[in-house]
Design a protein around this motif. Structure first.
Motif, PDB file in Angstrom:
ATOM      1  N   ALA A   1       4.224   5.581  -5.411  1.00  0.00           N
ATOM      2  CA  ALA A   1       4.270   5.558  -6.878  1.00  0.00           C
ATOM      3  C   ALA A   1       3.262   6.538  -7.474  1.00  0.00           C
ATOM      4  CB  ALA A   1       3.995   4.146  -7.393  1.00  0.00           C
ATOM      5  N   ILE A   2       2.065   6.571  -6.926  1.00  0.00           N
ATOM      6  CA  ILE A   2       1.042   7.498  -7.426  1.00  0.00           C
ATOM      7  C   ILE A   2       1.462   8.936  -7.167  1.00  0.00           C
ATOM      8  CG2 ILE A   2      -1.329   8.298  -7.078  1.00  0.00           C
ATOM      9  CD1 ILE A   2      -2.051   5.287  -6.601  1.00  0.00           C
ATOM     10  N   ALA A   3       1.962   9.205  -5.955  1.00  0.00           N
ATOM     11  CA  ALA A   3       2.340  10.576  -5.593  1.00  0.00           C
ATOM     12  C   ALA A   3       3.521  11.087  -6.412  1.00  0.00           C
ATOM     13  CB  ALA A   3       2.660  10.650  -4.100  1.00  0.00           C
ATOM     14  N   THR A   4       4.476  10.226  -6.716  1.00  0.00           N
ATOM     15  CA  THR A   4       5.690  10.693  -7.392  1.00  0.00           C
ATOM     16  C   THR A   4       5.623  10.644  -8.919  1.00  0.00           C
ATOM     17  OG1 THR A   4       6.715   8.504  -7.221  1.00  0.00           O
ATOM     18  CG2 THR A   4       7.199  10.102  -5.460  1.00  0.00           C
ATOM     19  N   THR A   5       4.820   9.743  -9.472  1.00  0.00           N
ATOM     20  CA  THR A   5       4.821   9.608 -10.933  1.00  0.00           C
ATOM     21  C   THR A   5       3.485   9.906 -11.602  1.00  0.00           C
ATOM     22  OG1 THR A   5       4.311   7.228 -10.897  1.00  0.00           O
ATOM     23  CG2 THR A   5       6.646   7.854 -10.826  1.00  0.00           C
TER      24      THR A   5
ATOM     25  N   ILE B   1       0.846  -1.196   0.000  1.00  0.00           N
ATOM     26  CA  ILE B   1       0.000   0.000   0.000  1.00  0.00           C
ATOM     27  C   ILE B   1       0.879   1.243   0.000  1.00  0.00           C
ATOM     28  CG2 ILE B   1      -1.592   1.361   1.430  1.00  0.00           C
ATOM     29  CD1 ILE B   1      -2.932  -1.322   2.217  1.00  0.00           C
ATOM     30  N   VAL B   2       1.906   1.239   0.835  1.00  0.00           N
ATOM     31  CA  VAL B   2       2.841   2.370   0.873  1.00  0.00           C
ATOM     32  C   VAL B   2       3.541   2.499  -0.480  1.00  0.00           C
ATOM     33  CG1 VAL B   2       4.951   3.257   1.963  1.00  0.00           C
ATOM     34  CG2 VAL B   2       3.167   2.182   3.368  1.00  0.00           C
TER      35      VAL B   2
ATOM     36  N   ARG C   1      -4.044   3.910 -13.715  1.00  0.00           N
ATOM     37  CA  ARG C   1      -5.036   2.845 -13.586  1.00  0.00           C
ATOM     38  C   ARG C   1      -4.492   1.595 -12.903  1.00  0.00           C
ATOM     39  NH1 ARG C   1      -2.916   2.836 -18.528  1.00  0.00           N
ATOM     40  NH2 ARG C   1      -2.675   0.874 -19.665  1.00  0.00           N
ATOM     41  N   LEU C   2      -3.312   1.130 -13.246  1.00  0.00           N
ATOM     42  CA  LEU C   2      -2.760  -0.063 -12.613  1.00  0.00           C
ATOM     43  C   LEU C   2      -2.368   0.217 -11.160  1.00  0.00           C
ATOM     44  CD1 LEU C   2      -1.823  -3.005 -12.692  1.00  0.00           C
ATOM     45  CD2 LEU C   2       0.388  -2.183 -13.517  1.00  0.00           C
ATOM     46  N   ASP C   3      -1.743   1.366 -10.923  1.00  0.00           N
ATOM     47  CA  ASP C   3      -1.327   1.702  -9.558  1.00  0.00           C
ATOM     48  C   ASP C   3      -2.531   1.795  -8.620  1.00  0.00           C
ATOM     49  OD1 ASP C   3       1.103   1.863 -10.805  1.00  0.00           O
ATOM     50  OD2 ASP C   3       1.497   3.946 -10.286  1.00  0.00           O
ATOM     51  N   VAL C   4      -3.589   2.445  -9.084  1.00  0.00           N
ATOM     52  CA  VAL C   4      -4.793   2.578  -8.249  1.00  0.00           C
ATOM     53  C   VAL C   4      -5.438   1.211  -8.027  1.00  0.00           C
ATOM     54  CG1 VAL C   4      -7.118   3.571  -8.145  1.00  0.00           C
ATOM     55  CG2 VAL C   4      -5.192   4.986  -8.872  1.00  0.00           C
ATOM     56  N   THR C   5      -5.469   0.387  -9.054  1.00  0.00           N
ATOM     57  CA  THR C   5      -6.026  -0.966  -8.909  1.00  0.00           C
ATOM     58  C   THR C   5      -5.237  -1.771  -7.889  1.00  0.00           C
ATOM     59  OG1 THR C   5      -6.828  -0.931 -11.186  1.00  0.00           O
ATOM     60  CG2 THR C   5      -6.600  -3.090 -10.143  1.00  0.00           C
ATOM     61  N   MET C   6      -3.918  -1.708  -7.944  1.00  0.00           N
ATOM     62  CA  MET C   6      -3.087  -2.438  -6.977  1.00  0.00           C
ATOM     63  C   MET C   6      -3.264  -1.875  -5.568  1.00  0.00           C
ATOM     64  SD  MET C   6      -1.563  -4.931  -8.456  1.00  0.00           S
ATOM     65  CE  MET C   6      -3.062  -5.115  -9.388  1.00  0.00           C
TER      66      MET C   6
END
Length: 190
Positions: free
Chosen positions: A109-113, A103-104, A142-147
């Motif tokens: 990943a979402i915050a930085t990229t 989760i971290v 989409r993949l990052d949020v799904t994970m």
């Protein structure tokens, strides 16, 4: 466990219950759906972790391009966490604990990229349109949020019935039942 008012619990008891939530497996969740989520999420993280070690541009090079500190050490640390946690998810071993660092991982990943795309060009070049704005963010994330959401599900639901967690829990309960003197008396009477 009997329902109690959590406000009346001592701080030590609250910490014990929180720790028990993460350490003791939940075996009463839907079997097939949880298994499929575990296999899918674990496989994605396992392959993502391995790729960080195999390809410079997906490990240290990518972390340097994003601007993260100590990119080589951080890439290999994150890759190692993804491999170990991914295997744990696939096996169904300490699933709640394994999902927490993932989760971290996804939040960072979402915050930085991905979030930078909302405000202009992100740290990584995007080859196809849209390159900035909401739709670029939505497509690239989409993949990052799904994970991220899948790992949150696994923390909430646990490993499910088809897991090493469930097997270990069943063995623990069987051992307790076998040592229970009340049951030993009932078995000898029959």
């Amino acid at each position: 466990m009997e329902p109690t008012n959590t406000m009346s619990l001592s701080p030590v008891e609250r910490v014990r219950r929180i720790a028990a939530f993460f350490v003791r497996p939940s075996i009463g969740q839907p079997m097939r759906a949880t298994l499929l989520v575990r296999l899918a999420v674990g496989s994605v993280f396992l392959s993502s972790g391995i790729i960080k070690f195999l390809f410079e541009n997906q490990g240290p090079g990518r972390f340097a391009k994003i601007g993260l500190p100590a990119p080589e050490q951080l890439a290999y640390f994150v890759g190692g966490v993804e491999i170990v946690a991914g295997i744990m998810l696939i096996l169904g071993l300490a699933v709640r604990l394994a999902a927490l660092p993932l989760i971290v991982d996804m939040a960072v990943a979402i915050a930085t990229t991905k979030l930078p795309l909302l405000f202009g060009a992100g740290p990584e070049p995007i080859s196809a349109m849209p390159k900035t704005g909401f739709w670029a963010f939505a497509y690239q994330a989409r993949l990052d949020v799904t994970m991220l959401v899948s790992c949150m599900f696994l923390v909430a639901a646990g490993a499910g019935l088809w897991s090493l967690d469930a097997l270990l829990s069943r063995r623990r309960w069987e051992g307790r039942l076998m040592r229970d003197p009340r049951l030993a008396g009932d078995l000898s009477a029959t």
